[in-house]
Design a protein around this motif. Structure first.
Motif, PDB file in Angstrom:
ATOM      1  N   MET A 199     -28.537  94.287  24.508  1.00 34.67           N
ATOM      2  CA  MET A 199     -28.739  95.701  24.812  1.00 34.67           C
ATOM      3  C   MET A 199     -27.566  96.254  25.610  1.00 34.67           C
ATOM      4  O   MET A 199     -27.038  97.340  25.306  1.00 34.67           O
ATOM      5  CB  MET A 199     -30.034  95.890  25.595  1.00 34.67           C
ATOM      6  N   LEU A 200     -27.108  95.522  26.612  1.00 32.84           N
ATOM      7  CA  LEU A 200     -25.965  95.964  27.420  1.00 32.84           C
ATOM      8  C   LEU A 200     -24.692  95.997  26.585  1.00 32.84           C
ATOM      9  O   LEU A 200     -23.814  96.837  26.809  1.00 32.84           O
ATOM     10  CB  LEU A 200     -25.787  95.026  28.620  1.00 32.84           C
ATOM     11  N   CYS A 201     -24.614  95.095  25.609  1.00 32.32           N
ATOM     12  CA  CYS A 201     -23.448  95.032  24.724  1.00 32.32           C
ATOM     13  C   CYS A 201     -23.302  96.315  23.919  1.00 32.32           C
ATOM     14  O   CYS A 201     -22.236  96.920  23.876  1.00 32.32           O
ATOM     15  CB  CYS A 201     -23.560  93.820  23.811  1.00 32.32           C
ATOM     16  N   TYR A 202     -24.404  96.755  23.268  1.00 29.90           N
ATOM     17  CA  TYR A 202     -24.260  97.966  22.456  1.00 29.90           C
ATOM     18  C   TYR A 202     -24.298  99.243  23.301  1.00 29.90           C
ATOM     19  O   TYR A 202     -23.788 100.286  22.883  1.00 29.90           O
ATOM     20  CB  TYR A 202     -25.265  98.009  21.296  1.00 29.90           C
ATOM     21  N   LEU A 203     -24.869  99.177  24.507  1.00 28.25           N
ATOM     22  CA  LEU A 203     -24.797 100.338  25.398  1.00 28.25           C
ATOM     23  C   LEU A 203     -23.363 100.581  25.862  1.00 28.25           C
ATOM     24  O   LEU A 203     -22.986 101.721  26.182  1.00 28.25           O
ATOM     25  CB  LEU A 203     -25.701 100.146  26.616  1.00 28.25           C
ATOM     26  N   SER A 204     -22.559  99.519  25.891  1.00 29.82           N
ATOM     27  CA  SER A 204     -21.155  99.659  26.289  1.00 29.82           C
ATOM     28  C   SER A 204     -20.249 100.011  25.115  1.00 29.82           C
ATOM     29  O   SER A 204     -19.029 100.051  25.259  1.00 29.82           O
ATOM     30  CB  SER A 204     -20.670  98.361  26.950  1.00 29.82           C
ATOM     31  N   GLY A 205     -20.851 100.251  23.943  1.00 30.24           N
ATOM     32  CA  GLY A 205     -20.076 100.722  22.797  1.00 30.24           C
ATOM     33  C   GLY A 205     -19.745  99.667  21.768  1.00 30.24           C
ATOM     34  O   GLY A 205     -19.027  99.965  20.805  1.00 30.24           O
ATOM     35  N   ASN A 206     -20.247  98.465  21.916  1.00 29.18           N
ATOM     36  CA  ASN A 206     -19.978  97.399  20.949  1.00 29.18           C
ATOM     37  C   ASN A 206     -20.983  97.416  19.802  1.00 29.18           C
ATOM     38  O   ASN A 206     -21.897  98.240  19.761  1.00 29.18           O
ATOM     39  CB  ASN A 206     -19.993  96.040  21.657  1.00 29.18           C
ATOM     40  N   SER A 207     -20.836  96.484  18.895  1.00 30.82           N
ATOM     41  CA  SER A 207     -21.637  96.460  17.676  1.00 30.82           C
ATOM     42  C   SER A 207     -23.134  96.312  17.974  1.00 30.82           C
ATOM     43  O   SER A 207     -23.535  95.582  18.875  1.00 30.82           O
ATOM     44  CB  SER A 207     -21.185  95.299  16.779  1.00 30.82           C
ATOM     45  N   ARG A 208     -23.932  97.001  17.158  1.00 27.77           N
ATOM     46  CA  ARG A 208     -25.385  96.917  17.259  1.00 27.77           C
ATOM     47  C   ARG A 208     -25.961  95.885  16.286  1.00 27.77           C
ATOM     48  O   ARG A 208     -27.168  95.695  16.231  1.00 27.77           O
ATOM     49  CB  ARG A 208     -26.018  98.282  16.972  1.00 27.77           C
ATOM     50  N   ALA A 209     -25.116  95.259  15.501  1.00 25.88           N
ATOM     51  CA  ALA A 209     -25.581  94.312  14.477  1.00 25.88           C
ATOM     52  C   ALA A 209     -26.030  93.004  15.119  1.00 25.88           C
ATOM     53  O   ALA A 209     -25.445  92.538  16.101  1.00 25.88           O
ATOM     54  CB  ALA A 209     -24.473  94.042  13.468  1.00 25.88           C
ATOM     55  N   ILE A 210     -27.076  92.415  14.540  1.00 27.20           N
ATOM     56  CA  ILE A 210     -27.563  91.107  14.957  1.00 27.20           C
ATOM     57  C   ILE A 210     -27.935  90.331  13.699  1.00 27.20           C
ATOM     58  O   ILE A 210     -28.539  90.881  12.776  1.00 27.20           O
ATOM     59  CB  ILE A 210     -28.772  91.233  15.923  1.00 27.20           C
ATOM     60  N   SER A 211     -27.544  89.081  13.632  1.00 23.79           N
ATOM     61  CA  SER A 211     -27.794  88.286  12.433  1.00 23.79           C
ATOM     62  C   SER A 211     -29.295  88.021  12.259  1.00 23.79           C
ATOM     63  O   SER A 211     -30.084  88.166  13.190  1.00 23.79           O
ATOM     64  CB  SER A 211     -27.049  86.947  12.521  1.00 23.79           C
ATOM     65  N   TYR A 212     -29.656  87.610  11.056  1.00 25.64           N
ATOM     66  CA  TYR A 212     -31.055  87.272  10.760  1.00 25.64           C
ATOM     67  C   TYR A 212     -31.535  86.157  11.687  1.00 25.64           C
ATOM     68  O   TYR A 212     -32.618  86.245  12.274  1.00 25.64           O
ATOM     69  CB  TYR A 212     -31.163  86.842   9.288  1.00 25.64           C
TER      70      TYR A 212
END
Length: 324
Positions: free
Chosen positions: A79-92
């Motif tokens: 959550m903190l990763c994509y809040l900082s502008g990084n990718s929202r993708a997560i593998s299966y």
């Protein structure tokens, strides 16, 4: 006939109705996460470093602190990763892992709260048998049992969710992979599985809560028979702290999983409370009001160089009148 392809990754859309607020949310959520890790790590160090705290109650508190470090770490880093502008993708596989560890740690904490209530029940209602009933061997067995049954429950829920085919949309309308949002993306009828999951997720916490309620009902009856006003006050203060933490843990579970009509925004708000705020408050609720833990914490902070000797002496002269 539709051309369906197997989903290999999912896109986390984040907290509902917070588009454009990512930068604003990053700072408080990062602060909560850091305070959660630091608070529980300090409590863990305080208990491990003090021989005085090597008792069953603090053994289970130590286990709770470990789980409170890992529990928010399941969803918060991504959550903190994509809040900082990084990718929202997560593998299966990453999504399945998130769901498994979230329910494994959550279910284990649920069982652990039940064991802690039983520990207080034996200590207050049967003090003469306490050392025998809660022997080191019994404590280890109870601790291992909470993890074992938590693993079984999480394995069942994860298998139930990911045995479904995911071949269409891959946008998860949430900030991490959880059962309700994942079932919406499945390319199959999920009504029967939703009912099974509802019963499974609801029955386990309800059973634990009833056991906790039974323990504390007996505890209250025993406390009322204590003749000493100071003794009653100490017992009530300990139990009230435990009950506050239990309510903070169980109320989000009821609001998220046992409501007939889900609300994405409310669910996210309550789940953030459960994931970040409750683990952050647990060290305060359970331990920082206890003078033995505070004394051990002062020693740990002094050894780490964070507490000057003068401040340590001043703090030694100030304490709350609470016992474990």
């Amino acid at each position: 006939m539709r051309n369906l392809s197997v989903v290999t990754e999912f896109i986390l859309l984040g907290i509902p109705h917070t588009e454009g607020l990512e930068t604003m949310l990053l700072v408080p959520f990062l602060s909560f996460y850091i305070f959660t890790l630091m608070g529980n790590l300090l409590i863990l160090l305080a208990i491990v470093s003090s021989a005085q705290l090597h008792t069953p109650m603090y053994f289970f508190l130590c286990e709770l602190s470990i789980f409170d470090i890992f529990f928010p770490s399941v969803s918060s880093p991504k959550m903190l990763c994509y809040l900082s502008g990084n990718s929202r993708a997560i593998s299966y596989a990453g999504c399945a892992s998130q769901l498994f560890f979230y329910h494994f740690l959550g279910c284990t904490e649920c069982f652990l709260y039940t064991v802690m209530a039983y520990d207080r029940f034996v200590a207050i209602c049967h003090p003469l048998r306490y050392s025998i009933t809660m022997s080191p061997r019994a404590c280890v067995i109870l601790a291992m049992g909470t993890s074992f049954f938590g693993c079984i429950q999480a394995t069942f829920l994860t298998t139930l969710t990911f045995q479904l085919p995911y071949c269409g949309p891959n946008k998860v309308d949430y900030y991490f992979c959880d059962i309700p949002v994942m079932l919406k993306l499945a390319c199959a009828d999920t009504s029967a599985l939703e009912m099974v999951g509802f019963i499974s997720v609801g029955l386990m916490p309800l059973s634990c809560f009833l056991l906790i309620l039974t323990s504390y009902s007996r505890i209250v009856c025993s406390i009322l028979h204590i003749h000493s006003a100071e003794g009653r006050h100490r017992a009530f203060s300990t139990c009230s702290a435990h009950l506050a933490a239990i309510l903070l843990f169980y109320m989000p579970v009821v609001l998220i999983y046992l409501r007939p009509t889900p609300s994405p925004w409310l669910d996210a708000t309550v789940q953030i409370l459960n994931n970040l705020i409750t683990p952050m408050l647990n060290p305060l609720i359970y331990s920082l009001r206890n003078k033995e833990v505070k004394s051990s914490l002062r020693k740990v902070l002094h050894q780490l160089g964070f507490l000057p000797e003068q401040l340590q002496r001043e703090m030694s002269n100030f304490h709350f009148n609470y016992n474990s």
